[in-house]
Design an enzyme around this catalytic site. Sequence first.
Site, PDB file in Angstrom:
ATOM      1  N   ASN A   1      -6.750  -4.232   6.099  1.00  0.00           N
ATOM      2  CA  ASN A   1      -7.259  -3.368   7.167  1.00  0.00           C
ATOM      3  C   ASN A   1      -7.881  -4.174   8.298  1.00  0.00           C
ATOM      4  O   ASN A   1      -8.853  -3.741   8.929  1.00  0.00           O
ATOM      5  CB  ASN A   1      -8.248  -2.336   6.610  1.00  0.00           C
ATOM      6  CG  ASN A   1      -7.554  -1.091   6.093  1.00  0.00           C
ATOM      7  OD1 ASN A   1      -6.640  -0.565   6.738  1.00  0.00           O
ATOM      8  ND2 ASN A   1      -7.959  -0.611   4.940  1.00  0.00           N
TER       9      ASN A   1
ATOM     10  N   ASP B   1      -1.384  -6.024   6.317  1.00  0.00           N
ATOM     11  CA  ASP B   1      -1.129  -6.343   4.906  1.00  0.00           C
ATOM     12  C   ASP B   1      -0.710  -7.804   4.819  1.00  0.00           C
ATOM     13  O   ASP B   1       0.269  -8.211   5.450  1.00  0.00           O
ATOM     14  CB  ASP B   1      -0.035  -5.424   4.358  1.00  0.00           C
ATOM     15  CG  ASP B   1      -0.396  -3.958   4.489  1.00  0.00           C
ATOM     16  OD1 ASP B   1      -0.991  -3.414   3.544  1.00  0.00           O
ATOM     17  OD2 ASP B   1      -0.118  -3.370   5.565  1.00  0.00           O
TER      18      ASP B   1
ATOM     19  N   ASN C   1       0.878  -1.173   0.000  1.00  0.00           N
ATOM     20  CA  ASN C   1       0.000   0.000   0.000  1.00  0.00           C
ATOM     21  C   ASN C   1       0.917   1.224   0.000  1.00  0.00           C
ATOM     22  O   ASN C   1       1.588   1.500   0.991  1.00  0.00           O
ATOM     23  CB  ASN C   1      -0.928   0.010   1.218  1.00  0.00           C
ATOM     24  CG  ASN C   1      -1.835   1.250   1.246  1.00  0.00           C
ATOM     25  OD1 ASN C   1      -1.426   2.326   0.831  1.00  0.00           O
ATOM     26  ND2 ASN C   1      -3.050   1.085   1.733  1.00  0.00           N
TER      27      ASN C   1
ATOM     28  N   ASP D   1       2.727   4.898   4.794  1.00  0.00           N
ATOM     29  CA  ASP D   1       2.584   4.401   6.178  1.00  0.00           C
ATOM     30  C   ASP D   1       2.578   2.862   6.226  1.00  0.00           C
ATOM     31  O   ASP D   1       2.600   2.282   7.312  1.00  0.00           O
ATOM     32  CB  ASP D   1       1.357   4.994   6.893  1.00  0.00           C
ATOM     33  CG  ASP D   1       0.106   5.042   6.039  1.00  0.00           C
ATOM     34  OD1 ASP D   1       0.166   4.680   4.844  1.00  0.00           O
ATOM     35  OD2 ASP D   1      -0.947   5.438   6.573  1.00  0.00           O
ATOM     36  N   HIS D   2       2.583   2.208   5.040  1.00  0.00           N
ATOM     37  CA  HIS D   2       2.657   0.746   4.969  1.00  0.00           C
ATOM     38  C   HIS D   2       4.027   0.304   4.452  1.00  0.00           C
ATOM     39  O   HIS D   2       4.661   1.008   3.667  1.00  0.00           O
ATOM     40  CB  HIS D   2       1.607   0.192   4.017  1.00  0.00           C
ATOM     41  CG  HIS D   2       0.197   0.403   4.459  1.00  0.00           C
ATOM     42  ND1 HIS D   2      -0.591  -0.610   4.964  1.00  0.00           N
ATOM     43  CD2 HIS D   2      -0.583   1.514   4.468  1.00  0.00           C
ATOM     44  CE1 HIS D   2      -1.784  -0.131   5.259  1.00  0.00           C
ATOM     45  NE2 HIS D   2      -1.819   1.153   4.971  1.00  0.00           N
TER      46      HIS D   2
ATOM     47  N   GLU E   1      -3.973   1.823  -2.932  1.00  0.00           N
ATOM     48  CA  GLU E   1      -4.065   3.278  -2.683  1.00  0.00           C
ATOM     49  C   GLU E   1      -3.191   4.070  -3.651  1.00  0.00           C
ATOM     50  O   GLU E   1      -2.399   4.912  -3.248  1.00  0.00           O
ATOM     51  CB  GLU E   1      -3.727   3.619  -1.229  1.00  0.00           C
ATOM     52  CG  GLU E   1      -4.902   3.386  -0.289  1.00  0.00           C
ATOM     53  CD  GLU E   1      -4.887   4.300   0.928  1.00  0.00           C
ATOM     54  OE1 GLU E   1      -5.485   5.395   0.822  1.00  0.00           O
ATOM     55  OE2 GLU E   1      -4.303   3.940   1.961  1.00  0.00           O
TER      56      GLU E   1
ATOM     57  N   ASP F   1      -3.938  -4.950   1.161  1.00  0.00           N
ATOM     58  CA  ASP F   1      -4.179  -4.275   2.442  1.00  0.00           C
ATOM     59  C   ASP F   1      -5.567  -4.691   2.923  1.00  0.00           C
ATOM     60  O   ASP F   1      -6.559  -4.294   2.320  1.00  0.00           O
ATOM     61  CB  ASP F   1      -4.091  -2.760   2.234  1.00  0.00           C
ATOM     62  CG  ASP F   1      -4.440  -1.978   3.494  1.00  0.00           C
ATOM     63  OD1 ASP F   1      -4.741  -2.603   4.538  1.00  0.00           O
ATOM     64  OD2 ASP F   1      -4.435  -0.731   3.435  1.00  0.00           O
TER      65      ASP F   1
END
Length: 280
Positions: free
Chosen positions: A155, A224, A7, A253-254, A34, A153
Amino acid sequence: MLIATWNVNSIRTRLSQIIDWINQVNPDILCLQETKVIDDSFPIEPFEKLGYSVEVYGQKSYNGVAIISKIKAENVKKGFCEGNSDEHIEFFQDQKRLISADFHGIKVINVYVPNGSSLDSDKFDYKLKWLNCLASFLDEQVKQGGFICLMGDFNIAPSNLDIHDPKKYEGEIMASKLERNALKNVLKGRLIDSFRIFEKNTDHWSWWDYRNNAYELNKGWRIDHIYISTELSANIKSCVIDSLPRGNIRPSDHAPVMINLNLDDINLDLFEDEDDFFEI
DNA sequence: ATGGCGACAGGATGTCGA
């Protein structure tokens, strides 16, 4: 064969970091989430220059998925399109969160599961419905035969072991029973979490919040994942979270997650009734 | 900490993510 998911939180902002990472790791297949860009504006050329093909399914500002691969993608599908009623497709088609393609008889399904915001939100309802739709989609893919690699991802932290402070977040978004059960209903025991083949009882994270110095304090979540047909579990040589790119300047941020899959000794007998597999 | 931080669209600041 190296298969990775990342991501990137904007393909355009992260482009040079992704190119650097590809040059360093040399993945065969890289699934992105994303991307946050419409298909016409996706920067395809930098990947093609490195010998990769690019399949994109994006939109303005939000969501967006892509598959970058050295091997040409076959049978590319965008969004939910099989094993679901038309009303489901209609309901979910405005958010670009799923792209799938076949590579050497392995069906790679790249997903960006909705975050859901909080359990009392309409978005949470959407997340559960989306996961149910994914379960139907997967049922159909399984019916068609062949190996499956479901990655992206999610979540969702599958267990408390996947959260740096499980007590603090117990029952909350990404950690709730409802989400975990919805994920289990997607997997139905026929797909396994590659990472847990190798790391039975360890803390590893794939996402760290931008806020509160989370990466420096190593306060993260493992959300993930790379799920693979159970029949392939003996062929997975490794599953690694590469946390280093999270330490870049202006990082996603991943972190990327990848598996090394050995296709040399795959048991083709599993597909003796699947003509499609042998045509590839 | 109903805040943090970052990307986006748009041209200031609100929305969204996780």
